[in-house]
Write a protein that holds these residues in place. Sequence first.
Motif, PDB file in Angstrom:
ATOM      1  N   ASN A 118      96.279  15.714 -16.887  1.00  0.00           N
ATOM      2  CA  ASN A 118      97.160  15.578 -15.723  1.00  0.00           C
ATOM      3  C   ASN A 118      98.582  15.337 -16.219  1.00  0.00           C
ATOM      4  N   MET A 119      99.404  16.357 -16.112  1.00  0.00           N
ATOM      5  CA  MET A 119     100.767  16.249 -16.587  1.00  0.00           C
ATOM      6  C   MET A 119     101.693  15.592 -15.566  1.00  0.00           C
ATOM      7  N   ASP A 120     101.472  15.878 -14.263  1.00  0.00           N
ATOM      8  CA  ASP A 120     102.498  15.482 -13.294  1.00  0.00           C
ATOM      9  C   ASP A 120     102.026  15.491 -11.838  1.00  0.00           C
ATOM     10  N   SER A 121     100.728  15.460 -11.581  1.00  0.00           N
ATOM     11  CA  SER A 121     100.223  15.616 -10.211  1.00  0.00           C
ATOM     12  C   SER A 121      99.951  14.263  -9.568  1.00  0.00           C
ATOM     13  N   GLU A 122     100.521  14.042  -8.367  1.00  0.00           N
ATOM     14  CA  GLU A 122     100.375  12.772  -7.669  1.00  0.00           C
ATOM     15  C   GLU A 122     100.148  12.968  -6.167  1.00  0.00           C
ATOM     16  N   PRO A 123      99.263  13.861  -5.759  1.00  0.00           N
ATOM     17  CA  PRO A 123      99.068  14.083  -4.317  1.00  0.00           C
ATOM     18  C   PRO A 123      98.183  13.014  -3.684  1.00  0.00           C
ATOM     19  N   THR A 124      98.161  13.012  -2.359  1.00  0.00           N
ATOM     20  CA  THR A 124      97.262  12.154  -1.600  1.00  0.00           C
ATOM     21  C   THR A 124      96.061  12.976  -1.149  1.00  0.00           C
ATOM     22  N   GLY A 125      94.869  12.407  -1.292  1.00  0.00           N
ATOM     23  CA  GLY A 125      93.668  13.094  -0.842  1.00  0.00           C
ATOM     24  C   GLY A 125      93.024  13.912  -1.933  1.00  0.00           C
ATOM     25  N   THR A 126      92.056  14.728  -1.545  1.00  0.00           N
ATOM     26  CA  THR A 126      91.310  15.552  -2.491  1.00  0.00           C
ATOM     27  C   THR A 126      90.736  16.769  -1.781  1.00  0.00           C
ATOM     28  N   THR A 127      90.555  17.837  -2.528  1.00  0.00           N
ATOM     29  CA  THR A 127      89.911  19.043  -1.989  1.00  0.00           C
ATOM     30  C   THR A 127      88.395  19.009  -2.158  1.00  0.00           C
ATOM     31  N   LEU A 128      87.861  17.969  -2.782  1.00  0.00           N
ATOM     32  CA  LEU A 128      86.423  17.935  -3.056  1.00  0.00           C
ATOM     33  C   LEU A 128      85.582  18.010  -1.791  1.00  0.00           C
ATOM     34  N   PHE A 129      86.140  17.582  -0.658  1.00  0.00           N
ATOM     35  CA  PHE A 129      85.412  17.694   0.602  1.00  0.00           C
ATOM     36  C   PHE A 129      85.077  19.148   0.929  1.00  0.00           C
ATOM     37  N   GLU A 130      85.845  20.068   0.391  1.00  0.00           N
ATOM     38  CA  GLU A 130      85.713  21.475   0.757  1.00  0.00           C
ATOM     39  C   GLU A 130      84.724  22.237  -0.124  1.00  0.00           C
ATOM     40  N   LEU A 131      84.239  21.596  -1.190  1.00  0.00           N
ATOM     41  CA  LEU A 131      83.349  22.285  -2.119  1.00  0.00           C
ATOM     42  C   LEU A 131      81.888  22.131  -1.703  1.00  0.00           C
ATOM     43  N   ARG A 132      81.102  23.159  -2.040  1.00  0.00           N
ATOM     44  CA  ARG A 132      79.673  23.139  -1.760  1.00  0.00           C
ATOM     45  C   ARG A 132      78.914  23.558  -3.012  1.00  0.00           C
ATOM     46  N   ARG A 133      77.746  22.956  -3.207  1.00  0.00           N
ATOM     47  CA  ARG A 133      76.940  23.261  -4.385  1.00  0.00           C
ATOM     48  C   ARG A 133      76.377  24.673  -4.277  1.00  0.00           C
ATOM     49  N   ALA A 134      76.448  25.407  -5.358  1.00  0.00           N
ATOM     50  CA  ALA A 134      76.049  26.812  -5.337  1.00  0.00           C
ATOM     51  C   ALA A 134      74.558  26.992  -5.051  1.00  0.00           C
TER      52      ALA A 134
END
Length: 313
Positions: free
Chosen positions: A259-275
Amino acid sequence: MNTVYLDSPMSDEARRQRIYQGQLFVFSPRPSTKALTEFARELIEEAFAPLDPRKAQYSLSVEEFVEIAAPLKPRFIHHPKTQELLLNVLEDFGCDMNQTYFDVPRMRIATSNNYLNAGVAYPLHPHRDSWYASPLSQLNWWLPVYEIESESSFAFHPHYWDKPIKNGSHDYNHYEWNRTGRKDAAKHIKADTRKQPKAEEPVNLDPQVRLVCPPGGLILFSGAQFHTTVTNTTGLTRFSVDFRTANINEFSVKGGAPNMDSEPTGTTLFELRRASDLAPVPQEIVALYDSSARPNDANVTFRPAEEVGAGRA
């Protein structure tokens, strides 16, 4: 130092580790990838008929083009055949379907000669996907639907792989983006005013690496790569497909690329589904990334049925 691997036979696990070090992978068309892009082409040509989709911008007003493109993109995303073909690609590339999580594939449009530079055809400014709350273990899979050239591809900027950039990710809230930014894409025609994380200092985009592969070919890279959409000057609209994956062995321990410089709020992990069974990421793992700063009126998970436009690639 960046290495480009062409048609590498290495295992998915070994490939991921190289990608987390900033290496790039390119694969020639194969039956599984061609099936996905050919299905995308089928939907594109049906939507723009009788026009050639790559030249439709010369026959349509910008508003007419958006009227066609806006429903086309979610139709591709949510078509049951699209998911089936995507899963075939993952299996073909040796991904462990019990460990691999994916998000829905996106259809991207990059018109030529500044015909449309907003909303459904927004050309992404220089960015890392990790600025948009993606896990550092995210892999990006990118496939052209038609022939592309260097002038209609996208560029990597390897100088910044291990160099931080002052950027606006600290002001980016992924849940707020889901609530307003994505679903409002088609409203942006003349200009795109949605607030997105961008570099907040001058950046030198050279040297840059542009990869060109045939339709149905595949470019595979880290979501932490600093990259940008190339200004399309070919005279033809570019159509591409991309999707993202992450392996639970890495994201469960917050591993992956640095992680060089990322500081967002939240996560995209909610959007992933197991294959293997479409199960969501376990909540205890999501909690490793989720922020208590989530606004009360924001959607946690974007409802892609509402999506008509741009994403992060």
